[in-house]
Design a protein around this motif. Structure first.
Motif, mmCIF file in Angstrom:
data_model
loop_
_atom_site.group_PDB
_atom_site.id
_atom_site.type_symbol
_atom_site.label_atom_id
_atom_site.label_comp_id
_atom_site.label_asym_id
_atom_site.label_seq_id
_atom_site.Cartn_x
_atom_site.Cartn_y
_atom_site.Cartn_z
ATOM 1 N N GLY A 38 0.839 -1.133 -0.104
ATOM 2 C CA GLY A 38 0.139 0.112 0.020
ATOM 3 C C GLY A 38 0.720 1.219 -0.069
ATOM 4 N N PRO A 41 0.622 3.589 -3.866
ATOM 5 C CA PRO A 41 -0.506 3.967 -4.189
ATOM 6 C C PRO A 41 -0.887 5.115 -3.019
ATOM 7 N N MET A 42 -0.576 4.983 -1.879
ATOM 8 C CA MET A 42 -0.954 5.798 -0.641
ATOM 9 C C MET A 42 -0.126 7.076 -0.738
ATOM 10 N N ARG A 45 0.234 9.971 -4.759
ATOM 11 C CA ARG A 45 -0.597 10.668 -5.734
ATOM 12 C C ARG A 45 -0.292 12.020 -5.894
ATOM 13 N N LEU A 313 -12.921 9.966 1.436
ATOM 14 C CA LEU A 313 -12.124 9.264 0.453
ATOM 15 C C LEU A 313 -12.375 9.579 -1.010
ATOM 16 N N LEU A 318 -4.951 2.840 -9.663
ATOM 17 C CA LEU A 318 -3.873 2.027 -9.312
ATOM 18 C C LEU A 318 -2.765 1.976 -10.490
ATOM 19 N N THR A 328 -9.971 2.653 -7.197
ATOM 20 C CA THR A 328 -10.059 2.470 -5.615
ATOM 21 C C THR A 328 -10.155 3.588 -5.017
ATOM 22 N N THR A 330 -9.290 6.025 -1.999
ATOM 23 C CA THR A 330 -8.009 6.473 -1.204
ATOM 24 C C THR A 330 -8.286 7.419 -0.204
ATOM 25 N N SER A 347 -3.956 10.551 -10.118
ATOM 26 C CA SER A 347 -3.602 9.328 -9.383
ATOM 27 C C SER A 347 -2.087 9.101 -9.297
#
Length: 379
Positions: A38, A41-42, A45, A313, A318, A328, A330, A347
């Motif tokens: 994770g 992707p966390m 961005r 959120l 991804l 998804t 985040t 993203s």
């Protein structure tokens, strides 16, 4: 892997153009599995990606041209790495006195600064693992607390340096470090010893500051955290659950009295509440303004009604891993500006997604960019 990227993500979320310089093979966190899957992707961005080989003079030259356009340089390497590349603060500040340079390290300069640090390393040596685990069983916290918070301090320092530059016209170096961050986290326990002369006990065996501040196992084996942290709340709690006898007991008149009585009080309360449903208990606590919390797994938070209702959120696509290309939700940073949560503009980038555009902005034509890519200088 997390500390520097967190700093960049925060600045990006707050509106900065952030350019992530990656090696030609990409940030290693793109390929991590397990608990590291994770990370990328966390924390990446709202950033642009350019892939450069900084071991080659031509790659370093491209990096220097990008840096010439920047207000801030942020790095997260071992001590000495950036100096070997000629990209250290001393070198860059001679080229541009207005540059702000943020270094994320394991330790601030001193006897430990040659060591390799990880979040778990500093949790162990900085007292946090001792406080989190049971006596004799040190346990790291359940997330990368120092990496994330250390990146926050890097971003705070960067913004303070930007404000100072408005007055002085000059940039400065900002340093944030995992170990010192961890010590800041446990400082309340250090000060507890300073005030009382008594060492702080690990959290599972601590003397609580409040009479009721515990996880209760209730009907069907469900668990819920319940707290009663003031004398007013004690009166409300006793009224709500038919505990008039305990409410009248002089041994339980004040919070400190209830702390001293926990050894016999808690078994009584656990027995009294054991046959209640967790949802029922939560509803009573909420209706009476008492603190409570369901025991929630991280994946359950994607469906949390508060987060979904308040815009906590937001969707990303991804860029890596087995689900690359899928969308998804985040988690956004936990603040509002003018009533709005800073959102997602981009993203997490694909490796080198913006290389061509960024080099074009520096004045390179298609032929030159293609040559850089053919020579493995850029990707």
């Amino acid at each position: 892997m997390v500390m520097g990227p967190t700093c960049g993500m925060l600045l990006a979320d707050l509106g900065a153009e952030v350019i992530k310089i990656e090696p030609l093979a990409g940030d290693n966190t793109r390929r991590l599995i397990g608990s590291g899957s994770g990370f990328f992707p966390m924390f990446n961005r709202n950033k642009k990606s350019i892939a450069l080989d900084l071991q080659k003079p031509e790659g370093r030259e491209l990096a220097l041209k990008l840096i010439a356009t920047a207000d801030i340089v942020s790095e997260n390497f071992k001590p000495g790495t950036m100096k070997k590349l000629g990209l250290d603060h001393a070198t860059l500040s001679r080229l541009n006195k207005r540059l702000i340079y943020v270094s994320h390290k394991g330790f601030l300069p001193g006897p430990y600064d040659h060591r390799t640090a990880l979040d778990e390393v500093v949790q162990m040596m900085g007292g946090l693992a001792y406080m989190t685990g049971r006596a004799g069983d040190p346990l790291r916290a359940g997330t990368s607390v120092n990496d994330i918070m250390g990146g926050m301090f890097g971003a705070i320092g960067a913004m303070a340096a930007l404000a100072a530059r408005e007055k002085t016209g000059e940039g400065q170096e900002v340093q944030a470090a995992l170990f010192e961050n961890n010590v800041f986290l446990v400082a309340q326990h250090m000060m507890q010893f300073a005030v009382t002369g008594q060492p702080a006990a690990p959290m599972p065996s601590r003397i609580s500051a409040w009479g009721i501040y515990d996880v209760f196992t209730v009907k069907g084996g469900a668990q819920v955290f319940l707290a009663v942290v003031s004398d007013t709340q004690w009166a409300v709690f006793c009224e709500a659950f038919g505990l008039a006898e305990l409410r009248a007991d002089p041994r339980l008149a004040t919070n400190n009295d209830r702390v001293r009585a926990r050894e016999w009080l808690m078994p009584l309360l656990r027995s009294h509440l054991a046959d209640h449903d967790a949802a029922e208990l939560s509803a009573v606590f909420e209706a009476n303004g008492l603190p409570f919390a369901p025991i929630t797994r991280p994946q359950d938070l994607f469906d949390d009604p508060h987060l979904t209702a308040t815009g906590g959120l937001a969707p990303i696509t991804l860029s890596d891993g087995p689900r690359a290309g899928t969308t998804t939700p985040t988690v956004l940073i936990p603040l509002t500006l003018g009533g709005e949560r800073p959102g997602i503009r981009m993203s997490p980038p694909r490796l080198g997604e913006h290389t061509r555009d960024l080099l074009a902005e520096l004045g390179y034509g298609d032929e030159a960019i293609a040559a850089f890519q053919a020579q493995d200088i850029a990707r």
